[in-house]
Design a protein around this motif. Sequence first.
Motif, PDB file in Angstrom:
ATOM      1  N   LEU A  71       0.828  -1.207   0.000  1.00 37.99           N
ATOM      2  CA  LEU A  71       0.000   0.000   0.000  1.00 37.99           C
ATOM      3  C   LEU A  71       0.866   1.263   0.000  1.00 37.99           C
ATOM      4  CD1 LEU A  71      -2.736  -1.036   2.597  1.00 37.99           C
ATOM      5  CD2 LEU A  71      -2.997  -0.880   0.145  1.00 37.99           C
ATOM      6  N   SER A  72       1.700   1.423  -0.982  1.00 38.02           N
ATOM      7  CA  SER A  72       2.534   2.610  -1.085  1.00 38.02           C
ATOM      8  C   SER A  72       1.699   3.789  -1.571  1.00 38.02           C
ATOM      9  CB  SER A  72       3.691   2.363  -2.054  1.00 38.02           C
ATOM     10  OG  SER A  72       4.322   3.575  -2.374  1.00 38.02           O
ATOM     11  N   GLN A  73       1.563   4.803  -0.720  1.00 34.44           N
ATOM     12  CA  GLN A  73       0.784   5.970  -1.115  1.00 34.44           C
ATOM     13  C   GLN A  73       1.389   6.650  -2.343  1.00 34.44           C
ATOM     14  OE1 GLN A  73      -0.547   8.781   1.778  1.00 34.44           O
ATOM     15  NE2 GLN A  73      -0.962   7.220   3.304  1.00 34.44           N
ATOM     16  N   ARG A  74       2.708   6.716  -2.430  1.00 34.77           N
ATOM     17  CA  ARG A  74       3.366   7.347  -3.576  1.00 34.77           C
ATOM     18  C   ARG A  74       3.017   6.592  -4.860  1.00 34.77           C
ATOM     19  NH1 ARG A  74       3.995  11.311  -6.098  1.00 34.77           N
ATOM     20  NH2 ARG A  74       4.080  12.270  -4.080  1.00 34.77           N
ATOM     21  N   ALA A  75       3.095   5.259  -4.825  1.00 40.18           N
ATOM     22  CA  ALA A  75       2.782   4.468  -6.019  1.00 40.18           C
ATOM     23  C   ALA A  75       1.310   4.633  -6.415  1.00 40.18           C
ATOM     24  CB  ALA A  75       3.111   2.994  -5.786  1.00 40.18           C
ATOM     25  N   LEU A  76       0.421   4.678  -5.438  1.00 44.49           N
ATOM     26  CA  LEU A  76      -0.995   4.871  -5.734  1.00 44.49           C
ATOM     27  C   LEU A  76      -1.252   6.269  -6.295  1.00 44.49           C
ATOM     28  CD1 LEU A  76      -2.471   3.092  -2.599  1.00 44.49           C
ATOM     29  CD2 LEU A  76      -2.673   2.318  -4.971  1.00 44.49           C
ATOM     30  N   HIS A  77      -0.579   7.255  -5.731  1.00 48.40           N
ATOM     31  CA  HIS A  77      -0.698   8.621  -6.235  1.00 48.40           C
ATOM     32  C   HIS A  77      -0.230   8.684  -7.692  1.00 48.40           C
ATOM     33  CE1 HIS A  77       0.168  12.938  -6.612  1.00 48.40           C
ATOM     34  NE2 HIS A  77      -0.784  13.082  -5.705  1.00 48.40           N
ATOM     35  N   ASP A  78       0.895   8.035  -7.979  1.00 46.38           N
ATOM     36  CA  ASP A  78       1.408   8.000  -9.351  1.00 46.38           C
ATOM     37  C   ASP A  78       0.437   7.274 -10.286  1.00 46.38           C
ATOM     38  OD1 ASP A  78       3.638   9.360  -8.437  1.00 46.38           O
ATOM     39  OD2 ASP A  78       4.954   7.596  -8.466  1.00 46.38           O
ATOM     40  N   SER A  79      -0.170   6.198  -9.793  1.00 47.22           N
ATOM     41  CA  SER A  79      -1.140   5.451 -10.604  1.00 47.22           C
ATOM     42  C   SER A  79      -2.370   6.295 -10.903  1.00 47.22           C
ATOM     43  CB  SER A  79      -1.554   4.160  -9.894  1.00 47.22           C
ATOM     44  OG  SER A  79      -0.460   3.271  -9.814  1.00 47.22           O
ATOM     45  N   LEU A  80      -2.792   7.099  -9.935  1.00 48.38           N
ATOM     46  CA  LEU A  80      -3.919   8.002 -10.183  1.00 48.38           C
ATOM     47  C   LEU A  80      -3.553   9.056 -11.227  1.00 48.38           C
ATOM     48  CD1 LEU A  80      -5.286   8.374  -6.561  1.00 48.38           C
ATOM     49  CD2 LEU A  80      -6.569   7.536  -8.538  1.00 48.38           C
ATOM     50  N   GLY A  81      -2.318   9.528 -11.193  1.00 50.40           N
ATOM     51  CA  GLY A  81      -1.866  10.469 -12.218  1.00 50.40           C
ATOM     52  C   GLY A  81      -1.896   9.844 -13.602  1.00 50.40           C
ATOM     53  N   LEU A  82      -1.473   8.599 -13.689  1.00 54.50           N
ATOM     54  CA  LEU A  82      -1.516   7.873 -14.956  1.00 54.50           C
ATOM     55  C   LEU A  82      -2.963   7.682 -15.409  1.00 54.50           C
ATOM     56  CD1 LEU A  82       0.005   6.345 -17.182  1.00 54.50           C
ATOM     57  CD2 LEU A  82      -0.052   4.332 -15.712  1.00 54.50           C
ATOM     58  N   TRP A  83      -3.843   7.365 -14.473  1.00 39.70           N
ATOM     59  CA  TRP A  83      -5.264   7.211 -14.797  1.00 39.70           C
ATOM     60  C   TRP A  83      -5.796   8.516 -15.399  1.00 39.70           C
ATOM     61  CZ3 TRP A  83      -9.856   9.556 -13.953  1.00 39.70           C
ATOM     62  CH2 TRP A  83     -11.011   8.829 -14.243  1.00 39.70           C
ATOM     63  N   LEU A  84      -5.445   9.648 -14.785  1.00 41.71           N
ATOM     64  CA  LEU A  84      -5.898  10.942 -15.301  1.00 41.71           C
ATOM     65  C   LEU A  84      -5.398  11.174 -16.722  1.00 41.71           C
ATOM     66  CD1 LEU A  84      -5.395  13.118 -12.118  1.00 41.71           C
ATOM     67  CD2 LEU A  84      -7.574  12.732 -13.288  1.00 41.71           C
ATOM     68  N   ASP A  85      -4.144  10.838 -16.990  1.00 34.25           N
ATOM     69  CA  ASP A  85      -3.593  10.995 -18.344  1.00 34.25           C
ATOM     70  C   ASP A  85      -4.363  10.153 -19.359  1.00 34.25           C
ATOM     71  OD1 ASP A  85      -1.673  12.705 -17.300  1.00 34.25           O
ATOM     72  OD2 ASP A  85      -0.090  11.173 -17.265  1.00 34.25           O
ATOM     73  N   LYS A  86      -4.643   8.908 -18.984  1.00 35.87           N
ATOM     74  CA  LYS A  86      -5.368   8.015 -19.900  1.00 35.87           C
ATOM     75  C   LYS A  86      -6.813   8.468 -20.077  1.00 35.87           C
ATOM     76  CE  LYS A  86      -2.460   4.012 -19.384  1.00 35.87           C
ATOM     77  NZ  LYS A  86      -2.415   2.568 -19.367  1.00 35.87           N
ATOM     78  N   ALA A  87      -7.424   8.948 -19.008  1.00 35.98           N
ATOM     79  CA  ALA A  87      -8.803   9.441 -19.103  1.00 35.98           C
ATOM     80  C   ALA A  87      -8.863  10.662 -20.022  1.00 35.98           C
ATOM     81  CB  ALA A  87      -9.344   9.782 -17.714  1.00 35.98           C
ATOM     82  N   ARG A  88      -7.881  11.557 -19.898  1.00 38.45           N
ATOM     83  CA  ARG A  88      -7.829  12.740 -20.770  1.00 38.45           C
ATOM     84  C   ARG A  88      -7.709  12.315 -22.231  1.00 38.45           C
ATOM     85  NH1 ARG A  88      -4.221  14.901 -18.364  1.00 38.45           N
ATOM     86  NH2 ARG A  88      -5.417  16.392 -17.152  1.00 38.45           N
ATOM     87  N   ALA A  89      -6.816  11.372 -22.498  1.00 41.92           N
ATOM     88  CA  ALA A  89      -6.639  10.886 -23.874  1.00 41.92           C
ATOM     89  C   ALA A  89      -7.920  10.246 -24.400  1.00 41.92           C
ATOM     90  CB  ALA A  89      -5.485   9.879 -23.933  1.00 41.92           C
ATOM     91  N   GLN A  90      -8.622   9.502 -23.558  1.00 33.81           N
ATOM     92  CA  GLN A  90      -9.871   8.862 -23.957  1.00 33.81           C
ATOM     93  C   GLN A  90     -10.931   9.912 -24.295  1.00 33.81           C
ATOM     94  OE1 GLN A  90     -10.459   5.539 -24.370  1.00 33.81           O
ATOM     95  NE2 GLN A  90     -12.555   5.924 -24.988  1.00 33.81           N
ATOM     96  N   LEU A  91     -11.041  10.938 -23.454  1.00 28.14           N
ATOM     97  CA  LEU A  91     -12.011  12.003 -23.719  1.00 28.14           C
ATOM     98  C   LEU A  91     -11.699  12.730 -25.011  1.00 28.14           C
ATOM     99  CD1 LEU A  91     -12.550  13.632 -20.197  1.00 28.14           C
ATOM    100  CD2 LEU A  91     -14.142  12.170 -21.454  1.00 28.14           C
ATOM    101  N   GLU A  92     -10.415  12.998 -25.257  1.00 30.27           N
ATOM    102  CA  GLU A  92     -10.018  13.681 -26.490  1.00 30.27           C
ATOM    103  C   GLU A  92     -10.275  12.815 -27.716  1.00 30.27           C
ATOM    104  OE1 GLU A  92      -5.990  14.918 -25.762  1.00 30.27           O
ATOM    105  OE2 GLU A  92      -6.623  16.478 -24.362  1.00 30.27           O
ATOM    106  N   ALA A  93     -10.111  11.516 -27.593  1.00 35.46           N
ATOM    107  CA  ALA A  93     -10.338  10.600 -28.713  1.00 35.46           C
ATOM    108  C   ALA A  93     -11.828  10.527 -29.075  1.00 35.46           C
ATOM    109  CB  ALA A  93      -9.806   9.214 -28.376  1.00 35.46           C
ATOM    110  N   CYS A  94     -12.688  10.785 -28.124  1.00 39.47           N
ATOM    111  CA  CYS A  94     -14.135  10.696 -28.336  1.00 39.47           C
ATOM    112  C   CYS A  94     -14.727  11.996 -28.887  1.00 39.47           C
ATOM    113  CB  CYS A  94     -14.834  10.331 -27.033  1.00 39.47           C
ATOM    114  SG  CYS A  94     -14.473   8.661 -26.488  1.00 39.47           S
ATOM    115  N   ARG A  95     -13.936  13.038 -28.999  1.00 36.54           N
ATOM    116  CA  ARG A  95     -14.444  14.322 -29.503  1.00 36.54           C
ATOM    117  C   ARG A  95     -14.803  14.264 -30.952  1.00 36.54           C
ATOM    118  NH1 ARG A  95     -10.876  19.119 -26.807  1.00 36.54           N
ATOM    119  NH2 ARG A  95     -11.347  18.611 -24.691  1.00 36.54           N
TER     120      ARG A  95
END
Length: 95
Positions: A71-95
């Motif tokens: 349960l590394s908070q840093r690793a989870l924080h980084d994973s959430l950042g990656l999730w945000l990047d992928k979500a942004r790309a997904q939203l842009e692809a759907c435009r």
Amino acid sequence: MTEHPATQLATLQSALAAHGQGSLSAAALGDTARAQQALLAALPPRYGEVLLSLIDRLEASALFTEESCSLSQRALHDSLGLWLDKARAQLEACR
């Protein structure tokens, strides 16, 4: 009136940044993430599942005062950042 998914993505990004700076608790970040319903509805269902899993794990890790191997908070924080990047790309692809 429901906010636009891109606006909700920005809100979540700001909350993650605040959490990383120590000015927002894991519980408050979780509440913010769960409230972004327009964003989650605009993404494929798997995105919501992954986000909620990461948030649950981050909230659980906040219960411990020391970093745990699983349960590394840093690793989870980084994973959430990656999730945000992928979500942004997904939203842009759907435009």
